[in-house]
Design an enzyme around this catalytic site. Structure first.
Site, PDB file in Angstrom:
ATOM      1  N   ASP A  36       2.752  39.942 -41.366  1.00 18.75           N
ATOM      2  CA  ASP A  36       2.850  41.270 -40.752  1.00 18.75           C
ATOM      3  C   ASP A  36       3.431  42.336 -41.670  1.00 18.75           C
ATOM      4  O   ASP A  36       3.954  43.348 -41.191  1.00 18.75           O
ATOM      5  CB  ASP A  36       3.682  41.210 -39.470  1.00 18.75           C
ATOM      6  CG  ASP A  36       3.074  40.344 -38.389  1.00 18.75           C
ATOM      7  OD1 ASP A  36       1.979  39.794 -38.621  1.00 18.75           O
ATOM      8  OD2 ASP A  36       3.675  40.212 -37.316  1.00 18.75           O
ATOM      9  N   ASP A  50      -5.162  35.295 -39.709  1.00 17.17           N
ATOM     10  CA  ASP A  50      -5.304  35.945 -38.415  1.00 17.17           C
ATOM     11  C   ASP A  50      -4.836  37.389 -38.489  1.00 17.17           C
ATOM     12  O   ASP A  50      -4.122  37.788 -39.398  1.00 17.17           O
ATOM     13  CB  ASP A  50      -4.500  35.201 -37.349  1.00 17.17           C
ATOM     14  CG  ASP A  50      -3.001  35.324 -37.571  1.00 17.17           C
ATOM     15  OD1 ASP A  50      -2.492  34.683 -38.508  1.00 17.17           O
ATOM     16  OD2 ASP A  50      -2.352  36.077 -36.834  1.00 17.17           O
ATOM     17  N   GLU A  92      -3.834  40.437 -35.265  1.00 18.02           N
ATOM     18  CA  GLU A  92      -3.818  40.784 -33.847  1.00 18.02           C
ATOM     19  C   GLU A  92      -4.024  42.284 -33.645  1.00 18.02           C
ATOM     20  O   GLU A  92      -4.970  42.706 -33.007  1.00 18.02           O
ATOM     21  CB  GLU A  92      -2.491  40.340 -33.232  1.00 18.02           C
ATOM     22  CG  GLU A  92      -2.379  40.580 -31.731  1.00 18.02           C
ATOM     23  CD  GLU A  92      -1.078  40.028 -31.166  1.00 18.02           C
ATOM     24  OE1 GLU A  92      -1.104  39.498 -30.050  1.00 18.02           O
ATOM     25  OE2 GLU A  92      -0.035  40.132 -31.851  1.00 18.02           O
ATOM     26  N   GLU A 136      -2.031  48.820 -35.808  1.00 16.90           N
ATOM     27  CA  GLU A 136      -0.871  48.787 -36.690  1.00 16.90           C
ATOM     28  C   GLU A 136      -1.287  48.599 -38.149  1.00 16.90           C
ATOM     29  O   GLU A 136      -0.576  49.047 -39.056  1.00 16.90           O
ATOM     30  CB  GLU A 136       0.113  47.714 -36.234  1.00 16.90           C
ATOM     31  CG  GLU A 136       0.844  48.119 -34.959  1.00 16.90           C
ATOM     32  CD  GLU A 136       1.886  47.117 -34.509  1.00 16.90           C
ATOM     33  OE1 GLU A 136       3.066  47.484 -34.471  1.00 16.90           O
ATOM     34  OE2 GLU A 136       1.501  45.974 -34.191  1.00 16.90           O
TER      35      GLU A 136
END
Length: 796
Positions: A500, A576, A578, A582
């Protein structure tokens, strides 16, 4: 089908130097977008550490940085039961899995997907398409008969952005090995055998083998030649072709229904390809002798608000043009002058059908880059809303900034910083926004600077560290206690293990860009070094940067970012991502930083990435009606949820409510997201099919997210809702009202819709707080005068 192999007229890209897979110069120096942002040493700002989790299978002698968020990252680590996949697409590969037989490289090429249902959960109704996965099966494994009682050693000997070279070798025998060049979109699996006896294993029964030279006397068990066509008993029936490119023909014996074994050790190249249909056999035959070994990428701008990126494939030979599979988004943006399209297709793991192209160089163009910069395209809100917006801004700026921006983790603190930065921006750009209060504008900027300063000084609750192993910026919290951390690998959402980063850094980069834009003199040198270190960590385009990896999160072949970082047990479903918005927020932030500092290549590079992201988002993440890359019942979900290389999952990492699943695809709402990425067509479909029925019942901060998204298509209904509903912690009421009131035809939309639906008597569905008449003298009174029928309306 007739097919003529042609040699594409390639445009030669001059490369002066490169980080593997990333070219540094294009044909025109002024057009090059892969330009260093900075060469500043981050260790002067962030204390250095060496990451505790080291890659086990990387060749440490080549001096390259091991990628942490790449499609090849699983190759560098062990995984649970050796099941972590590598997904070059259209083939999925697994190493040394325990699915029976000699260990080796397992090929999976599923033509059918497994769909799974979810029961009703919270406000999510039953769905027969809760997730889509690929079954784990050995379609064909490339191995060696010598490995029946040993496990081969593995090493990734070389890699770049588009490829990795994997070596499996016999323990204590460095002269017996197989090299596998694994490359994006490869039409064949290529195996370079050295002094090993080839063996081919399948979990399916092999029902027929056809050899191009001869069969054994009994016509059943031994086959000789340079081409073998193997048919399986799976459903639907699969056919693979094995090509032997060595000096001598290969002799294979059918050992049993699942194994073909060569008669003696072999040195040379073997290639394996799935045959989608009989008519494509001549195409595979014609391209069998040329294989990819890697690739270089370059990007350039043009003079017409467009930009392009070029993939120049490296090959073993120029004997013929390369055959490579392309995703759907490639087909809609590729320059056909250098490639030949074919009709041959195979299913990718999770991106729908791939189409084979012939050509050694792909140029992909984006002709409509986002025009959005700092503010909405119509920056001034409707004049009737200005007083109310200013009242709400006063309240928001009077709030406790420390409470919102000095939290225990950087992610939520960053959200708080960016929401206050947006207020400082619109107040200090009053000539455009018409929100005039110079004193309040200065207060907003001063409070923002004070809240941001601890991060600039790296004195926040969870300070950053510079990692000398993977060359990146990581949060301290998830590191071992010996490094000052907590030993909790999931701390900061895995940021310490490179998960992230674009999400977290995006909020800080946007905030820093706004501060620098409004006051270029404030801590200028340190702010520049600090911000550009965060940008380089995520999206470094500098081929010679000794301090940061190139394009950590961005995948030029996939056309989007990956969020998942290092997984100690392996990323068992692949990489991955999500939250698309963002990721958008990071690239918008990089674009703003380029604008604030006059760095045109950075601005254009980020704009190109935003355009590619928009293209891939509507192919793979958000699904308009009629999307052809997903089964129809998956399309009806409208959003994927969590997208993996090997799976799509209609849920979130933090819970299963409709407002969670869809809301995480709507935040943070910025001018970039509202004006460019989220189209009215998609928002309308999603609202009608998924959100309109539940939005009035949402009694959490997700309501603020949903209604601000609704403002894209229906600002007149969204505006009064946004007065009442709870706000997300990255959202202020004043900025939400401001964005809504800047939508084109803010009031006229309501009147036109009312007149168009004059036969209806249904009121708009708005959340109730018991004070509907509170603003009767303001917006609601004007709205009712414009909409005397109190009609429900929706604008498409």
């Amino acid at each position: 089908m007739r097919f003529q192999v042609i040699v594409a007229a390639a445009t030669i890209t001059m490369i002066t130097s490169y980080i593997p897979g990333v070219a540094s110069q294009s044909t025109s120096d002024g057009d090059d977008l892969f330009v260093p942002v900075s060469n500043f040493d981050p260790k002067s700002i962030f204390p250095e550490i060496k990451h505790p989790f080291e890659p086990m299978y990387a060749n440490t002698e080549n001096g390259k940085i091991v990628p942490t968020n790449s499609w090849i990252s699983n190759l560098f680590y062990p995984s649970a039961d050796n099941l972590a996949p590598t997904t070059p697409d259209p083939y999925t590969l697994r190493l040394l899995d325990g699915y029976g037989g000699n260990p080796g490289l397992t090929i999976r090429q599923p033509s059918a997907k497994v769909l799974g249902s979810y029961p009703p959960t919270n406000d999510v109704p039953y769905t027969d398409a809760g997730y889509m996965i690929n079954s784990v099966v050995v379609d064909l494994r490339l191995t060696s008969s010598e490995w029946s009682d040993v496990v081969p050693d593995r090493q990734v000997t070389d890699w770049d952005h588009l490829s990795a070279n994997l070596r499996l070798s016999t323990p204590q025998d460095s002269n017996s090995y197989i090299d596998f060049p694994i490359v994006r979109g490869m039409a064949y699996i290529t195996a370079n055998y050295n002094n090993l006896t080839p063996q081919f294993l399948s979990q399916h029964a092999i029902i027929s083998v056809e050899a191009d030279e001869k069969k054994s006397d009994d016509n059943t068990s031994t086959f000789s030649g340079r081409k073998f066509k193997i048919t399986m008993n799976d459903d639907p029936t699969s056919t693979f072709i094995i090509y032997s490119l060595g000096d001598k023909p290969l002799e294979l014996r059918k050992q049993d229904n699942s194994n073909l074994v060569a008669s003696k050790p072999y040195t040379g190249v073997i290639r394996v390809a799935k045959l989608p249909a009989p008519e494509f056999e001549t195409l595979l035959d014609a391209s069998r002798a040329v294989w990819p070994t890697g690739g270089d990428i370059s990007a350039r701008s043009d003079d017409n608000n467009g930009a392009s990126y070029t993939i120049k494939w490296k090959t073993n030979s120029n004997e013929a043009p390369l055959l490579t599979y392309a995703y759907a988004h490639h087909l809609t943006s590729i320059d056909d002058s250098n490639v030949k399209r074919t009709d041959m297709t195979l299913q990718s793991a999770t991106k729908g059908p791939m189409t084979a192209l012939v050509g050694n160089e792909w140029t992909l163009r984006e002709t409509e880059l986002s025009p959005v910069e700092w503010l909405p395209l119509q920056a001034a809100p409707n004049p009737t809303t200005i007083n109310e917006i200013m009242t709400e801004i006063n309240k928001d700026i009077a709030s406790n900034y420390t409470q919102e921006t000095a939290k225990e983790d950087n992610y939520f603190s960053g959200k708080g910083l960016q929401k206050f930065a947006m207020l400082a921006l619109i107040l200090n750009k009053s000539d455009q926004t018409q929100l005039r209060n110079p004193e309040l504008a200065q207060i907003a900027l001063d409070k923002l600077k004070a809240a941001f300063l601890p991060y600039l000084q790296n004195e926040q609750a969870d300070p950053f560290r510079y990692d000398t192993l993977y060359k990146g910026i990581v949060a301290k919290a998830g590191l071992p206690t010996s490094m000052g951390g907590t030993d909790d690998l999931s701390a900061e959402f895995g940021h310490s293990y490179y998960s992230d980063h674009h999400y977290h850094q995006g909020y800080f980069v946007v905030t820093a860009a706004i501060i620098h834009h409004l006051d270029p003199t404030w801590n200028a040198d340190r702010l520049k070094a600090w911000t550009e270190a965060l940008i380089r960590d995520v999206n470094n385009a500098n081929d010679g940067d000794e301090y940061f990896a190139a394009f950590r999160n961005w995948d030029w072949f996939a056309g989007h970012s990956w969020a998942g970082g290092i997984k100690p047990d392996g990323a068992l479903d692949g990489r991955d991502q999500e939250s698309v918005p963002e990721s958008v927020n990071f690239y918008w932030g990089a674009k703003l930083w380029g604008l604030a500092t006059g760095n045109t290549p950075l601005t254009k590079l980020a704009s190109l990435q935003l355009a590619v992201t928009k293209r891939t988002t509507y192919e793979y993440f958000w699904m308009l009606d009629g999307n052809k890359n997903r089964p129809e019942n998956i399309v009806r979900n409208k959003v994927i949820g969590i997208y993996f290389e090997q799976k799509t999952d209609y849920t979130t990492y933090f819970g299963r409510f409709l407002e969670y699943i869809h809301g995480i695809q709507q935040l943070p709402m910025t001018p970039e997201l509202m004006e460019y990425i989220r189209t009215p067509e998609f928002v309308s479909q999603e609202w009608d099919e998924k959100l309109g029925a539940i939005a009035p019942t949402v009694q959490s901060p997700w309501a603020g997210v949903l209604y601000l998204n609704y403002a894209i298509i229906n600002p007149a209904e969204a505006y009064p809702a946004l007065r009442k509903v709870q706000m997300d912690d990255g959202q202020t009421r004043s900025y939400s009202l401001y964005l809504t009131a800047t939508r084109p035809h803010f009031f006229r939309r309501s009147l036109l819709a009312a007149l168009a639906r004059h036969g209806s008597t249904r009121r708009p569905s708005l959340p109730s707080s018991g004070d509907d008449d509170k603003h009767e003298d303001g917006f609601l009174l004007r709205f009712r005068r414009l909409n005397p029928f109190n009609l429900k309306h929706r604008i498409y």
